[in-house]
Motif scaffolding. Structure first.
Motif, PDB file in Angstrom:
ATOM      1  N   UNK A 602     -99.168   0.031  41.989  1.00 45.41           N
ATOM      2  CA  UNK A 602     -99.206   1.138  42.943  1.00 45.41           C
ATOM      3  C   UNK A 602    -100.511   1.060  43.737  1.00 45.41           C
ATOM      4  N   UNK A 603    -100.389   1.003  45.047  1.00 45.74           N
ATOM      5  CA  UNK A 603    -101.575   0.984  45.900  1.00 45.74           C
ATOM      6  C   UNK A 603    -101.906   2.418  46.310  1.00 45.74           C
ATOM      7  N   UNK A 604    -103.094   2.868  45.934  1.00 40.23           N
ATOM      8  CA  UNK A 604    -103.568   4.216  46.258  1.00 40.23           C
ATOM      9  C   UNK A 604    -104.606   4.100  47.366  1.00 40.23           C
ATOM     10  N   UNK A 605    -104.435   4.884  48.423  1.00 36.39           N
ATOM     11  CA  UNK A 605    -105.355   4.766  49.554  1.00 36.39           C
ATOM     12  C   UNK A 605    -106.663   5.510  49.301  1.00 36.39           C
ATOM     13  N   UNK A 614     -95.348  -2.261  44.358  1.00 34.73           N
ATOM     14  CA  UNK A 614     -94.940  -3.656  44.214  1.00 34.73           C
ATOM     15  C   UNK A 614     -94.398  -3.852  42.802  1.00 34.73           C
ATOM     16  N   UNK A 615     -93.279  -4.519  42.706  1.00 31.46           N
ATOM     17  CA  UNK A 615     -92.708  -4.798  41.389  1.00 31.46           C
ATOM     18  C   UNK A 615     -93.284  -6.079  40.804  1.00 31.46           C
ATOM     19  N   UNK A 616     -93.566  -7.046  41.662  1.00 35.20           N
ATOM     20  CA  UNK A 616     -93.978  -8.367  41.175  1.00 35.20           C
ATOM     21  C   UNK A 616     -94.590  -9.126  42.345  1.00 35.20           C
ATOM     22  N   UNK A 624     -97.794 -10.657  48.238  1.00 36.76           N
ATOM     23  CA  UNK A 624     -99.254 -10.768  48.298  1.00 36.76           C
ATOM     24  C   UNK A 624     -99.761 -10.559  49.724  1.00 36.76           C
ATOM     25  N   UNK A 625     -99.039 -11.088  50.683  1.00 36.84           N
ATOM     26  CA  UNK A 625     -99.430 -10.882  52.083  1.00 36.84           C
ATOM     27  C   UNK A 625     -99.311  -9.407  52.464  1.00 36.84           C
ATOM     28  N   UNK A 626     -98.260  -8.757  51.970  1.00 37.89           N
ATOM     29  CA  UNK A 626     -98.100  -7.328  52.246  1.00 37.89           C
ATOM     30  C   UNK A 626     -99.195  -6.514  51.563  1.00 37.89           C
ATOM     31  N   UNK A 627     -99.584  -6.914  50.349  1.00 33.20           N
ATOM     32  CA  UNK A 627    -100.667  -6.216  49.654  1.00 33.20           C
ATOM     33  C   UNK A 627    -101.964  -6.317  50.448  1.00 33.20           C
TER      34      UNK A 627
END
Length: 647
Positions: A602-605, A614-616, A624-627
């Motif tokens: 979970x990405x927290x701003x 993201x699941x994996x 990874x690019x989206x992260x």
């Protein structure tokens, strides 16, 4: 009340002195007849300031400690508000000295300097109140001096104008007219500043519209606004008099002074309440919350839901209000419409429209309010005393399992084993409608029973703290359906990340909220070497750790089993509670609900919102690019401070 009264008198003296300095400048009058009143007001304000220091110290120093010289000195030099009072008194002393010097020295520059000092004294009044709170945003802190300066200048000028009209009846009417006209321009500018700065302050200190009636601070502010509206209506009548009067030579000193006196009385009442407000807890931080009405107005809980035409009362009242508003508009323009159609104007039509339009507009407002109203309770705007944390959510989950699943079901969707036999179906606690209720509403129903009368009261079986824990659990659960749409591509800010305690070897960061300001990736995983896909999961976790480190974000890992450790990551103090809490918002479409997270990120701003999931992280799935893109995006966004208890 003692402190509020002293602040009121102090403000009146300061404002009156400035008003009597300002008004002569508007018409190039020497102001000699006002020198003694100005000096007296300035000196009295200085002396009263010392009393205010003592009263403020008594208000802050614990009741059991005597207010001796040592305690007073500690307050003056050891607290921020004490230092603010000292600085204010120094400025007031210089102002008083200048006002006294004017009694012996006649000099235009001295008059101007004294006026400038007086305005500075008005501005710094605010620093002895809520403005000293350094946790407030800078724009709010700056709004305080502008608000007090403009407001006290208006009040002082108004009082001075009334005094001028009473003592200046021997003056030429043209001079009084010119003074009133020029003062009107100053007053309008002051009111614009008061309104703008007041909105900024209310946004920060009140918190919500509900707190305007639910807190002592808000109720006083409501009375203050009512007095301000009354004063503005009287000011409008004075401005209209200047516009419509036939001749400057016929200026009516008595009438203008009387209406100005009424406006001044409203202004003094407003000022007293302002001084009172400065001594009590702002609504946004108030714990003594009580909603006095049996209803509240809400768009989300009425028109924000699906409204059925013709059947739903919300729709019926809304349409009635709109129809009455249209009729009110037609009634107001009836004379013009009649003239346009060639009918002779009726003498009484214009008088009739005033009353009919007012009655119709009032009826339209009532209908509109009813269409936007839902039932409310004394606890409606009560904020939870239990922090919104994973530990609380876990306790709430356990309370839910012990008391609620028979009707609401294990997943809270209203499908428990007893649901079919009930006269009213249990609520689906994962549905969007849950967010339209305040947390105080839910607390009331848990305490006294549901609206339908089917859900029992839990006041005797579930403690108050357990009820608030349950509400924290329901807050997360109510987001479970919408959270299914969380994706690696990111979403808008809507889901507040549940807070949880952290183990930090350095002892610097004890919970996730302390990480705000920088994006944070919270990773969950369960790693068993004997399971298929173990190597892929390890590679995914390593890739996540390397990416987060390279992007300068924080990393929190909640791993079970033989997952690869990230030396730079922080770990939850209560991993089970944290995993359970985040599993509630880890639902995916068309997948069963589970309370474990095999792998999830979970990405927290920077503000504390969950923005992506993201699941994996595979070698060719693009995650990874989206992260990286999401971290880069959220790192640039401004921080938004939002209470986690706001749905």
């Amino acid at each position: 009340m003692e402190l509020a009264t002293l602040r009121f008198v102090e403000s009146v003296l300061s404002a009156l002195a400035v008003g009597l300095l300002l008004l002569p400048r508007l018409i190039e009058e020497d102001g000699a007849r006002f020198k003694k009143p100005v000096a007296a007001a300035a000196v009295l304000r200085l002396l009263l300031g010392f009393g205010l220091i003592v009263a403020s110290a008594r208000n802050i120093i614990p009741a059991g400690r005597p207010l001796d010289s040592a305690a007073l000195l500690q307050f003056i030099f050891g607290t921020l508000i004490g230092k603010a009072w000292v600085a204010t008194q120094v400025l007031a002393a210089v102002f008083a000295a200048a006002a006294l010097l004017r009694l012996r020295v006649k000099n235009l520059w001295l008059d101007r300097a004294t006026l400038g000092l007086g305005l500075a004294v008005l501005a710094v009044v605010s620093v002895t109140g809520h403005a000293v709170d350094d946790s407030l945003p800078i724009y709010t802190q700056l709004s305080f001096p502008f608000h007090t300066l403009a407001g006290l200048t208006w009040i002082g000028g108004l009082l001075g104008l009334v005094y001028w009209m009473i003592t200046g009846r021997g003056k030429p009417p043209e001079e009084a007219w010119r003074l009133a006209e020029r003062w009107s321009l100053v007053a309008k500018a002051a009111m614009v500043i008061v309104l703008i700065s007041g909105l900024v302050l209310a946004w920060e200190t009140v918190g919500s519209f509900g707190f305007m009636l639910a807190t002592p601070y808000g109720r006083l502010l409501t009375v203050k606004l009512a007095l301000l509206c009354a004063a503005l209506l009287l000011a409008l009548s004075l401005a209209r008099y200047l516009t419509l009067a036939g001749s400057k030579k016929s200026f009516d000193f008595a009438w203008y002074g009387k209406i100005g006196g009424f406006e001044g009385a409203c202004a003094l009442g407003l000022l007293f309440i302002a001084g009172w407000i400065a001594t009590i807890t702002p609504a946004a931080h108030e714990t003594n919350v009580y909603w006095p009405l049996p209803f509240r107005v809400t768009w989300a809980g009425t028109w924000g839901l699906k409204v059925t035409p013709w059947i739903d009362p919300t729709w019926q009242w809304g349409v009635a209000g709109a129809a009455l508003a249209v009729v009110a508009g037609l009634a107001w323009f009836a004379p013009a419409l009649a003239a346009a159609m060639g009918f002779a104007p009726l003498p009484r039509l214009r008088d009739w429209r005033k009353y009919s339009t007012s009655a119709l507009a009032l009826a339209a407002a009532v209908c509109g309010t009813v269409s936007l109203s839902v039932q409310a309770y004394p606890e409606t705007y009560t904020d939870p005393p239990i922090a919104y944390t994973a530990a609380s959510v876990k306790r709430g989950y356990e309370t839910f399992q012990a008391n609620c699943i028979a009707c609401h079901g294990v997943t809270g969707e209203g499908n428990g084993p007893m649901a079919k036999g009930l006269p009213v179906a249990p609520a689906d606690l994962t549905a969007p409608h849950v967010a339209t209720h305040t947390l105080g509403d839910i607390f009331h129903w848990l305490t006294y029973g549901g609206q339908s009368g089917v859900m029992p009261a839990f006041a005797d079986t579930v403690t108050e703290d357990e009820r608030w824990d349950l509400i924290n659990f329901l807050t997360v659960l109510s987001n479970s359906n919408q959270s299914r749409f969380l994706s690696p591509k990111g979403v808008i800010q809507w889901l507040v990340a549940p807070n949880f305690a952290l183990d930090d070897p350095k002892g610097e960061i004890d919970d996730v909220e302390k990480l705000r300001g920088v994006p944070t990736l919270v990773s969950f995983a369960r790693c068993k070497p004997e399971e298929a896909g173990f190597a892929d999961r390890v590679a995914s976790l390593n890739a996540a750790a390397e990416t987060v480190k390279a992007m300068g974000a924080h990393h929190v890992t909640d791993y079970f089993g033989e997952c690869p450790a990230d030396p730079s990551a922080l770990t939850p103090s209560h991993p089970d509670a944290t995993e359970l809490t985040y599993s509630l918002i880890n639902h995916y479409l068309d997948e069963p609900v589970v309370n474990e997270i095999p792998e999830g990120h979970f990405l927290i701003d920077r503000s504390g919102y969950v923005r992506a999931r993201f699941r994996h992280f595979g070698t060719d799935d693009g995650n990874l690019a989206l992260l990286k893109a999401q971290i880069a995006l959220t790192a640039k966004e401004p921080i938004v401070y939002v209470s986690p208890h706001q749905h």
